[in-house]
Design a protein around this motif. Structure first.
Motif, PDB file in Angstrom:
ATOM      1  N   ARG B 243      78.280 -16.108  94.147  1.00 31.77           N
ATOM      2  CA  ARG B 243      78.708 -14.899  93.453  1.00 31.77           C
ATOM      3  C   ARG B 243      78.385 -13.696  94.336  1.00 31.77           C
ATOM      4  O   ARG B 243      77.323 -13.628  94.943  1.00 31.77           O
ATOM      5  CB  ARG B 243      77.952 -14.784  92.127  1.00 31.77           C
ATOM      6  CG  ARG B 243      78.420 -13.647  91.247  1.00 31.77           C
ATOM      7  CD  ARG B 243      77.522 -13.520  90.039  1.00 31.77           C
ATOM      8  NE  ARG B 243      77.736 -14.557  89.059  1.00 31.77           N
ATOM      9  CZ  ARG B 243      78.581 -14.451  88.025  1.00 31.77           C
ATOM     10  NH1 ARG B 243      79.301 -13.363  87.881  1.00 31.77           N
ATOM     11  NH2 ARG B 243      78.708 -15.428  87.152  1.00 31.77           N
ATOM     12  N   LYS B 244      79.351 -12.799  94.413  1.00 28.82           N
ATOM     13  CA  LYS B 244      79.181 -11.590  95.221  1.00 28.82           C
ATOM     14  C   LYS B 244      78.303 -10.597  94.469  1.00 28.82           C
ATOM     15  O   LYS B 244      78.579 -10.271  93.305  1.00 28.82           O
ATOM     16  CB  LYS B 244      80.561 -10.979  95.421  1.00 28.82           C
ATOM     17  CG  LYS B 244      80.693 -10.002  96.540  1.00 28.82           C
ATOM     18  CD  LYS B 244      82.131  -9.499  96.532  1.00 28.82           C
ATOM     19  CE  LYS B 244      82.505  -8.738  97.763  1.00 28.82           C
ATOM     20  NZ  LYS B 244      83.951  -8.433  97.743  1.00 28.82           N
ATOM     21  N   LEU B 245      77.260 -10.146  95.113  1.00 27.54           N
ATOM     22  CA  LEU B 245      76.415  -9.110  94.512  1.00 27.54           C
ATOM     23  C   LEU B 245      76.546  -7.854  95.371  1.00 27.54           C
ATOM     24  O   LEU B 245      77.273  -7.859  96.366  1.00 27.54           O
ATOM     25  CB  LEU B 245      74.951  -9.581  94.495  1.00 27.54           C
ATOM     26  CG  LEU B 245      74.681 -10.933  93.850  1.00 27.54           C
ATOM     27  CD1 LEU B 245      73.240 -11.365  94.111  1.00 27.54           C
ATOM     28  CD2 LEU B 245      74.956 -10.883  92.357  1.00 27.54           C
ATOM     29  N   SER B 246      75.864  -6.824  95.022  1.00 23.79           N
ATOM     30  CA  SER B 246      75.886  -5.617  95.844  1.00 23.79           C
ATOM     31  C   SER B 246      74.930  -5.817  97.023  1.00 23.79           C
ATOM     32  O   SER B 246      73.717  -5.885  96.831  1.00 23.79           O
ATOM     33  CB  SER B 246      75.463  -4.435  94.973  1.00 23.79           C
ATOM     34  OG  SER B 246      75.283  -3.305  95.774  1.00 23.79           O
ATOM     35  N   GLY B 247      75.482  -5.980  98.233  1.00 28.70           N
ATOM     36  CA  GLY B 247      74.647  -6.142  99.430  1.00 28.70           C
ATOM     37  C   GLY B 247      74.032  -7.506  99.613  1.00 28.70           C
ATOM     38  O   GLY B 247      73.193  -7.706 100.496  1.00 28.70           O
ATOM     39  N   ALA B 248      74.419  -8.457  98.792  1.00 24.98           N
ATOM     40  CA  ALA B 248      73.887  -9.814  98.916  1.00 24.98           C
ATOM     41  C   ALA B 248      74.848 -10.788  98.251  1.00 24.98           C
ATOM     42  O   ALA B 248      75.833 -10.374  97.628  1.00 24.98           O
ATOM     43  CB  ALA B 248      72.503  -9.918  98.273  1.00 24.98           C
ATOM     44  N   VAL B 249      74.558 -12.072  98.416  1.00 28.15           N
ATOM     45  CA  VAL B 249      75.334 -13.111  97.740  1.00 28.15           C
ATOM     46  C   VAL B 249      74.359 -14.066  97.082  1.00 28.15           C
ATOM     47  O   VAL B 249      73.354 -14.448  97.683  1.00 28.15           O
ATOM     48  CB  VAL B 249      76.228 -13.881  98.746  1.00 28.15           C
ATOM     49  CG1 VAL B 249      76.952 -15.023  98.066  1.00 28.15           C
ATOM     50  CG2 VAL B 249      77.234 -12.954  99.403  1.00 28.15           C
ATOM     51  N   ALA B 250      74.639 -14.426  95.828  1.00 23.47           N
ATOM     52  CA  ALA B 250      73.897 -15.516  95.186  1.00 23.47           C
ATOM     53  C   ALA B 250      74.648 -16.789  95.534  1.00 23.47           C
ATOM     54  O   ALA B 250      75.843 -16.886  95.271  1.00 23.47           O
ATOM     55  CB  ALA B 250      73.847 -15.314  93.679  1.00 23.47           C
ATOM     56  N   VAL B 251      73.977 -17.748  96.166  1.00 21.95           N
ATOM     57  CA  VAL B 251      74.669 -18.983  96.565  1.00 21.95           C
ATOM     58  C   VAL B 251      73.688 -20.153  96.566  1.00 21.95           C
ATOM     59  O   VAL B 251      72.594 -20.043  97.114  1.00 21.95           O
ATOM     60  CB  VAL B 251      75.390 -18.797  97.930  1.00 21.95           C
ATOM     61  CG1 VAL B 251      74.494 -18.194  98.977  1.00 21.95           C
ATOM     62  CG2 VAL B 251      75.992 -20.096  98.440  1.00 21.95           C
ATOM     63  N   TYR B 252      74.075 -21.244  95.921  1.00 22.83           N
ATOM     64  CA  TYR B 252      73.162 -22.372  95.756  1.00 22.83           C
ATOM     65  C   TYR B 252      73.960 -23.606  95.350  1.00 22.83           C
ATOM     66  O   TYR B 252      75.095 -23.503  94.872  1.00 22.83           O
ATOM     67  CB  TYR B 252      72.086 -22.057  94.690  1.00 22.83           C
ATOM     68  CG  TYR B 252      72.691 -21.566  93.398  1.00 22.83           C
ATOM     69  CD1 TYR B 252      73.056 -20.222  93.247  1.00 22.83           C
ATOM     70  CD2 TYR B 252      72.947 -22.438  92.340  1.00 22.83           C
ATOM     71  CE1 TYR B 252      73.648 -19.770  92.090  1.00 22.83           C
ATOM     72  CE2 TYR B 252      73.542 -21.987  91.176  1.00 22.83           C
ATOM     73  CZ  TYR B 252      73.892 -20.653  91.063  1.00 22.83           C
ATOM     74  OH  TYR B 252      74.506 -20.209  89.921  1.00 22.83           O
ATOM     75  N   VAL B 253      73.308 -24.760  95.562  1.00 23.56           N
ATOM     76  CA  VAL B 253      73.886 -26.063  95.200  1.00 23.56           C
ATOM     77  C   VAL B 253      72.865 -26.779  94.346  1.00 23.56           C
ATOM     78  O   VAL B 253      71.696 -26.892  94.753  1.00 23.56           O
ATOM     79  CB  VAL B 253      74.180 -26.905  96.469  1.00 23.56           C
ATOM     80  CG1 VAL B 253      74.727 -28.279  96.092  1.00 23.56           C
ATOM     81  CG2 VAL B 253      75.123 -26.171  97.407  1.00 23.56           C
ATOM     82  N   GLU B 254      73.271 -27.249  93.160  1.00 23.86           N
ATOM     83  CA  GLU B 254      72.312 -27.967  92.318  1.00 23.86           C
ATOM     84  C   GLU B 254      73.047 -28.817  91.284  1.00 23.86           C
ATOM     85  O   GLU B 254      74.176 -28.495  90.889  1.00 23.86           O
ATOM     86  CB  GLU B 254      71.345 -26.991  91.618  1.00 23.86           C
ATOM     87  CG  GLU B 254      72.023 -26.035  90.661  1.00 23.86           C
ATOM     88  CD  GLU B 254      71.083 -24.962  90.091  1.00 23.86           C
ATOM     89  OE1 GLU B 254      70.025 -24.694  90.665  1.00 23.86           O
ATOM     90  OE2 GLU B 254      71.456 -24.373  89.054  1.00 23.86           O
ATOM     91  N   PRO B 255      72.416 -29.908  90.824  1.00 23.30           N
ATOM     92  CA  PRO B 255      72.985 -30.653  89.710  1.00 23.30           C
ATOM     93  C   PRO B 255      73.029 -29.740  88.485  1.00 23.30           C
ATOM     94  O   PRO B 255      72.119 -28.937  88.271  1.00 23.30           O
ATOM     95  CB  PRO B 255      71.991 -31.799  89.496  1.00 23.30           C
ATOM     96  CG  PRO B 255      71.245 -31.922  90.773  1.00 23.30           C
ATOM     97  CD  PRO B 255      71.162 -30.521  91.313  1.00 23.30           C
TER      98      PRO B 255
END
Lengths: 387, 387
Positions: B243-255
């Protein structure tokens, strides 16, 4: 590198819901310009020429393309023909127009060496036709199927979730803007039939007559039917299907009872899911908003981008007249009717609390019976049981 | 009309499973020709020059493009760099390569005015990256998520359907060719992490470091976990999200534990489903075979068609270095561990027969704890509970 210097000058026919979205998207781009709007209303706040005379647009040699978002058959047909003859590319979201005049419009575009694109006509905002076109570059498409109408999917999904009746859910859909004031063509399957005809024509390089395609809608479904499907552990969806045969195409629209976790059974609200099956690559599906201002405008603009990048002609210029034959598609059916006649009695497999399940029947048989039956029992409802 | 006269001459690096499919598809076309194959083996039955010397291919000025289907980082990286420097377009299916050397490969292609395409690197046969690229023409992409690995989806789907244990299902997946002999990178999430990194880089015009992305796999899942999920009415899928955030990205892989009829929960066998959400057009999803000879070759060939039609550069040439920040993504988690420590004890919401459900925690918190916990309890398993 593609030529990105030239601005594409566009005449936009119709400034309604979709037209307004197209205008917004186009104005945000540097490589496109809405030069004219054709509308009977005035829009003094807009920076382009607004006219109610199509000839003003078509006579301007600087206009490269015409976007038709008026809807309806007339005068859209006459305007689109005139635009093609005037050497303008045409982009339209009008499934009624393309399904009814497929052959002559594609030929007219070809004769005039201009592009004809209609990606928003099937699937609204889903890039269905462009991906089908890409697949045809390499693949033999053998099958198409899917949920191609958001209104009916919203109604069926709501009835399953809430247990409410058809009329109540339809009213809510109308309030939310998911259904038209006159929802006839959506709920009786006519809208979907146009979409499966256009998709099949492109996929198989043929021309199918809309009226040859068997269609059953959901206009007579009741909450008692839904309750019966729940007891069967199934979910009802209105599905369009087509399959390439040797010298014919099986193509039909009917309510289908799906068993979760079958992919189509999981499609919520007013979303669409459309799939093709390629000989080598298997099934590919495309999911998204099947209607709405911005989704539809998105596909229209994507067509403009493709035309600007050099795409010409139609998705598939092959047009072999093709017979419809549904006699080889065999399924069991759920049937609810007030009058079980002799033919149906012979073909009953199971009697349910509400309705019956038939022995395996062809789509041809079932739809022929249904058409007759509706004359005496207009509330009759059928749905095929899918494995 | 695009120039369709010139035949694209191709050097194919690697004649393995995918390479063989590419060769077949390319030979069936009139507008492409496999001029060379790079392989240490000989293929006397083929009509093209087979060599083990990359320079033979790169020195031939009539070669337009190089297709890399060798896999692995070396010598694929050196060969692809040399090809770009020699002014050849490069088409690759190598996600390892693109994820690890994103920035320098895209820059190298740009400097040499050639195309770099890698559509088969994410989603196998699904036209995911080309559709993402199209969407970027008009849309602000704010979110990506999906099932991006067929091996793990096959394993989870089989465990849910059969109730069998992980080892047994993995063995069957290996027999069917759905899992590698060494399935490490699939089951621990590393393969998916590469795919979400490549997709996010393109979608948001940024460069994310692979090692910054939190990842939890399914290598420790048990039949007891699956039974617990069934009692919760949920289905476990391995999901990549960004997910695009302001000045960063939330990014992850999980069950993730999904509640039917949520779309992702309905994806069967070794299929993939990948979605983006655009600001105006909402969610669009793409479903199909995420791997396999012909599906993967299909995407490779589609890249060739696009390059031949004039596409240059990468999907998105914007490359802003971007921080990963998962602290704003809050969820409850299922946790099964042999040693409930003090931190976990404080964050327990519910104790189940097998495992516990935590109070809402951030992805950052949970993954930090998991990484530590695995040192003392390598069999520990976590899955987020999705609404």
């Amino acid at each position: 590198m593609l030529d990105t210097a030239k601005v594409m000058r566009i005449g936009l026919l119709g400034m309604g819901t979709v037209g307004g979205g197209v205008y917004e998207f186009a104005q945000a781009r540097k490589d496109m310009e809405i030069a004219y709007i054709l509308d009977i209303r005035q829009f003094p706040e807009l920076q382009c020429t607004v006219t109610s005379d199509i000839d003003v647009i078509l006579r301007d040699p600087t206009v490269d393309a015409v976007i038709e978002t008026m809807g309806g058959l007339h005068p859209a047909y006459e305007y689109v023909c005139a635009a093609l003859r005037a050497g303008k590319h045409v982009i339209t979201a009008n499934k009624l127009l393309i399904a009814a005049h497929y052959r002559d419009l594609v030929q007219l575009a070809s004769e005039n060496h201009v592009a004809l694109r209609c990606s928003a006509a099937v699937g609204g905002g889903i890039p269905w036709l462009p991906n089908l076109e890409c697949a045809l570059e390499q693949e033999n498409i053998i099958r198409i199927s899917g949920i191609m109408n958001g209104t009916t999917n919203y109604i069926l999904d709501s009835m399953h979730r809430s247990g409410a009746g058809f009329a109540e859910v339809l009213k809510k859909a109308q309030e939310l803007g998911y259904a038209e004031k006159d929802p006839g063509d959506d709920i009786n399957g006519a809208d979907i039939r146009r979409k499966i005809v256009i998709s099949s024509n492109i996929a198989y390089g043929c021309v199918i007559q809309e009226s040859d395609v068997a269609v059953a809608g959901i206009e007579t479904i009741t909450d008692a039917d839904i309750a019966a499907f729940k007891r069967m552990g199934r979910i009802c969806k209105l599905i369009a299907s087509s399959r390439k045969l040797s010298g014919a195409v099986a193509v039909y629209v009917e309510p289908a009872l799906l068993e979760p976790p079958m992919h189509e059974s999981a499609i919520p609200g007013n979303f669409n899911l459309i799939s093709f099956t390629g000989e080598h690559i298997g099934k590919q599906s495309f999911y998204g908003q099947g209607a709405g201002r911005y989704p539809t405008a998105y596909n229209v603009l994507q067509d403009c981008v493709d035309v600007r990048n050099g795409l010409r002609g139609f998705y598939n210029n092959k047009m072999e007249p093709m017979r419809v034959d549904n006699s080889s598609v065999i399924r069991q059916y759920y049937v609810r009717t007030a009058q079980i006649d002799e033919w149906l009695r012979v073909h009953i497999d199971t009697i349910l609390d509400c309705g019956v399940v038939t022995t395996p029947l062809s789509v041809t048989q079932m739809h022929a019976w249904l058409q007759e039956q509706k004359k005496t029992d207009p509330g009759c409802f059928v749905a095929s049981i899918r494995e």
